[in-house]
Design a protein around this motif. Structure first.
Motif, mmCIF file in Angstrom:
data_model
loop_
_atom_site.group_PDB
_atom_site.id
_atom_site.type_symbol
_atom_site.label_atom_id
_atom_site.label_comp_id
_atom_site.label_asym_id
_atom_site.label_seq_id
_atom_site.Cartn_x
_atom_site.Cartn_y
_atom_site.Cartn_z
ATOM 1 N N ILE A 2 0.871 -1.066 -0.093
ATOM 2 C CA ILE A 2 -0.297 0.087 0.196
ATOM 3 C C ILE A 2 0.917 1.259 -0.012
ATOM 4 O O ILE A 2 1.917 1.448 0.887
ATOM 5 N N GLU A 43 -9.152 5.568 1.216
ATOM 6 C CA GLU A 43 -9.879 4.374 1.768
ATOM 7 C C GLU A 43 -9.989 3.286 0.771
ATOM 8 O O GLU A 43 -9.914 1.923 1.479
ATOM 9 N N GLU A 44 -9.862 3.491 -0.309
ATOM 10 C CA GLU A 44 -9.886 2.299 -1.514
ATOM 11 C C GLU A 44 -8.448 1.567 -1.087
ATOM 12 O O GLU A 44 -8.398 0.305 -1.176
ATOM 13 N N LYS A 45 -7.532 2.453 -1.292
ATOM 14 C CA LYS A 45 -6.052 1.583 -1.042
ATOM 15 C C LYS A 45 -6.059 1.006 0.412
ATOM 16 O O LYS A 45 -5.368 -0.197 0.230
ATOM 17 N N ASP A 47 -8.657 -0.202 1.811
ATOM 18 C CA ASP A 47 -9.773 -1.265 1.889
ATOM 19 C C ASP A 47 -10.257 -1.209 3.108
ATOM 20 O O ASP A 47 -10.798 -2.361 3.979
ATOM 21 N N CYS A 48 -10.571 0.022 3.773
ATOM 22 C CA CYS A 48 -11.653 0.245 5.011
ATOM 23 C C CYS A 48 -12.298 1.647 4.959
ATOM 24 O O CYS A 48 -11.415 2.510 4.252
ATOM 25 N N LYS A 49 -13.192 1.845 5.697
ATOM 26 C CA LYS A 49 -13.733 3.187 5.717
ATOM 27 C C LYS A 49 -13.204 3.746 6.856
ATOM 28 O O LYS A 49 -12.749 3.431 8.019
#
Length: 303
Positions: A2, A43-45, A47-49
């Motif tokens: 990431i 958030e996409e990188k 993979d969480c809010k």
């Protein structure tokens, strides 16, 4: 792997602090859509809010809460690297992020800014107004280089250098019968009508300390967030308030109000410049402190 960008971490930090997309965008100097886009990509990188959006506002998630201190440390280290890289340049040039408490900034900056421009034309002052607790946190995390506040500053990771004494006075309705014969003793029953700033402002604590003989529960608290608001209330006969000497010119321009002194020994606060104990620019901090003290002296002389 990431790969988060420094920009994304800065935007995350601003949004975690403000919990408001508009204010966060203003804090980092970008448009709101640009900030929202970078947060969404982050958030996409990961993979969480990181933030939950609702009609009632923005809430930081548990994942973001755990990430925040780590991101703050990374940003502080990056800022230190930038500061070290600047050491080869002439002193007092480039970016300097300076905080001030709200009961100092409006009255001191009109003198500080022109003097800074004349004395150090290559210095880029970036200003932040906030209560002492916020300024302490942001200086420790490296988001600010230094800040101006009132002593005491009880934080071992910070250095505080006194700049000047700022005496306290009372702002009262012009025709108030209880203040026809100043000076006012700090135990005067009339001080039970004292109005205070909301919690978090050091001037609130200083007012309680000055008037320690008055029952605290009798002091009126309207939750005002600025001294200007309190002064407007005084001018309309709603009570009285503590005013620092650097703000006296504000009162002279307002009708239906007057300033009265306290009895000797006059209470005061000591204004100081504060920076991180291990900060990378110690000589520049002291130079900024001298500049602020000089600006205050010029303002006092002209007033």
């Amino acid at each position: 792997m990431i790969r988060l960008s420094v920009r994304q971490m800065e935007y995350f930090d601003a949004l975690a602090e403000t919990l408001h997309f508009g204010r966060a965008a203003e804090l980092v100097g970008v448009s709101q859509p640009a900030l929202s886009s970078q947060i969404a990509e982050m958030e996409e990188k990961l993979d969480c809010k990181l933030f939950e959006r609702s009609r009632s506002g923005i809430r930081i998630t548990e994942e973001a809460r755990q990430l925040r201190p780590r991101i703050e440390r990374i940003l502080a280290d990056i800022r230190d690297v930038e500061a070290i890289a600047r050491r080869g340049r002439r002193p007092m040039e480039g970016r300097f992020r300076l905080g001030m408490i709200p009961t100092v900034a409006p009255y001191l900056l009109p003198a500080v800014l022109p003097l800074a421009r004349r004395s150090y034309p290559d210095l880029q002052l970036e200003l932040r107004e906030a209560v002492t607790g916020t300024l302490v946190e942001e200086t420790l995390s490296g988001r600010l280089d230094a800040f101006v506040a009132a002593l005491p500053i009880e934080e071992p990771g910070l250095v505080a250098e006194p700049l000047f004494e700022d005496r306290f006075y009372l702002a009262v309705p012009r025709d108030d019968p209880e203040f026809h014969s100043p000076p006012v003793p700090p135990e005067s029953p009339a001080l039970e009508r004292l109005m205070l700033l909301e919690e978090g402002h050091c001037l609130r604590d200083q007012a309680l300390a000055v008037c320690r003989s008055v029952r605290p529960l009798a002091l009126s608290s309207y939750g005002a967030t600025s001294l200007t608001t309190l002064l407007q209330m005084v001018s309309h006969g709603l009570g009285l308030t503590l005013i620092p000497e650097i703000a006296l010119q504000t009162v002279t321009a307002m009708r239906d109000m007057k300033v009265v002194p306290f009895a000797d020994p006059q209470p005061s606060r000591r204004i100081c410049l504060v920076w991180r104990r291990n900060g990378p620019r110690p000589e520049e901090y002291r130079t900024i402190g001298r500049l602020i003290a000089d600006a205050h002296g010029l303002e006092a002389a002209s007033g």
